[in-house]
Design an enzyme around this catalytic site. Structure first.
Site, short mmCIF file in Angstrom:
data_model
loop_
_atom_site.label_atom_id
_atom_site.label_comp_id
_atom_site.label_asym_id
_atom_site.label_seq_id
_atom_site.Cartn_x
_atom_site.Cartn_y
_atom_site.Cartn_z
N HIS A 274 0.82 -1.23 0.00
CA HIS A 274 0.00 0.00 0.00
C HIS A 274 0.85 1.28 0.00
O HIS A 274 0.34 2.35 0.31
CB HIS A 274 -0.93 0.01 1.21
CG HIS A 274 -2.01 -1.03 1.15
ND1 HIS A 274 -3.03 -0.97 0.22
CD2 HIS A 274 -2.21 -2.16 1.86
CE1 HIS A 274 -3.83 -2.03 0.39
NE2 HIS A 274 -3.35 -2.77 1.38
N HIS B 166 2.32 -7.89 6.92
CA HIS B 166 1.25 -7.90 5.90
C HIS B 166 0.05 -8.77 6.28
O HIS B 166 -1.07 -8.41 5.97
CB HIS B 166 1.77 -8.31 4.53
CG HIS B 166 0.70 -8.38 3.47
ND1 HIS B 166 0.04 -7.26 3.00
CD2 HIS B 166 0.16 -9.44 2.78
CE1 HIS B 166 -0.85 -7.64 2.07
NE2 HIS B 166 -0.79 -8.94 1.93
FE FE2 Z 1 0.29 -5.10 3.25
#
Ligand code: FE2
Length: 272
Positions: A68, A178
């Site tokens: 992101h 993540h």
């Molecule tokens: Fe991520």
């Protein structure tokens, strides 16, 4: 040297938890160097220059990113100016920012921080294994730096383990981020690299990996586009780990989990 790594800060509740807790942790744990993954800090999607600045003011020495990285488009122009921000190093050549940085940890000591992204069930990027080799071709510990930390931002546990073993003996710490759930596999690998396949997020666990559970359930059940994913705003758990290294080698001598607040069980990051 003592390293403190804090997992993915998700939204406002994650940011407030970091603001409430990091100053206290710096007092009690006395880390020499603190790394925070900030890629979900702005409403769950990316990070702004202002938020990154707040993390540095709180005592983060380095902020890592992930898939992101560019959700807040201002980062595309800001990241080149901030050497304490690291984005995955296996983006295509010419991508703004840097995949590795070397920063001061005080006492004349230097820490290299590397961010890479996995490829299994993720966007197609360059090979992270080859990228790690390139980044570590000219810098090694203890010759050039006192510690090396790798934030491996990846979905699959298998890829994270392969990557940890691939760098075993060349890094102080390889930690996964993540997936937003802390794993109970923190240990020191055969050749001295501390490893945990995921640090967990700093966010509300009464959620679906930090996002509002109703919206996520609706997507799974109906298979129709629903409301936009937004972070769950309940009390956050701060998740991370504490790693002690041997200054003579840079390798790890201890790794301990850290979980504070919210609905998860507590882990103090200290040797009890
Ligand atoms: Fe991520």
């Amino acid at each position: 040297m003592r390293l403190l790594f804090i997992g993915d800060i998700v939204g406002r509740t994650g940011r407030e938890m970091l603001a409430d807790t990091l100053p206290r942790l710096r007092q009690s744990l006395r880390p020499d160097f603190t790394i925070v993954n900030g890629e979900n800090a702005a409403g769950g999607f990316g990070i702004t220059a202002k938020i990154a600045g707040e993390f540095f003011d709180l005592g983060a020495d380095c902020v890592t990113l992930g898939n992101h990285s560019w959700d807040q488009r201002e980062m595309l122009s800001h990241i080149d100016e901030e050497t304490r921000l690291v984005r995955p190093g296996n983006y295509p050549a010419g991508t703004p920012g840097r995949g590795a940085t070397v920063l001061s940890a005080g006492g004349g000591r230097q820490v290299m921080v590397i961010n890479l992204m996995g490829r299994l069930f993720m966007d197609a990027l360059d090979d992270p294994f080859a990228a790690a080799d390139r980044l570590l071709a000219d810098i090694a510990m203890p010759r050039d730096v006192d510690a090396i930390v790798v934030d491996f931002h990846a979905e699959a546990t298998s890829e994270k383990y392969a990557f940890g073993h691939y760098l075993d003996g060349r890094a102080s710490l390889v930690v996964g981020t993540h997936t937003h759930v802390p794993t109970a596999d923190h240990h020191i690998m055969e050749h001295g690299t501390a490893f945990q396949s995921d640090a967990g997020m700093t966010g509300d666990y009464d959620s679906v990996i930090g996002m509002r559970k109703e919206i996520s359930i609706h997507r799974f059940v109906r298979k129709l586009p629903g409301d936009r994913m937004t972070p769950s705003e309940g009390p956050a758990t701060l998740c991370g780990l504490v790693v002690d290294t041997d200054d003579k080698t840079g390798l790890a001598v201890a790794i301990r989990p850290l979980r504070v607040g919210g609905v998860l069980s507590t882990a103090s990051g200290t040797a009890e």
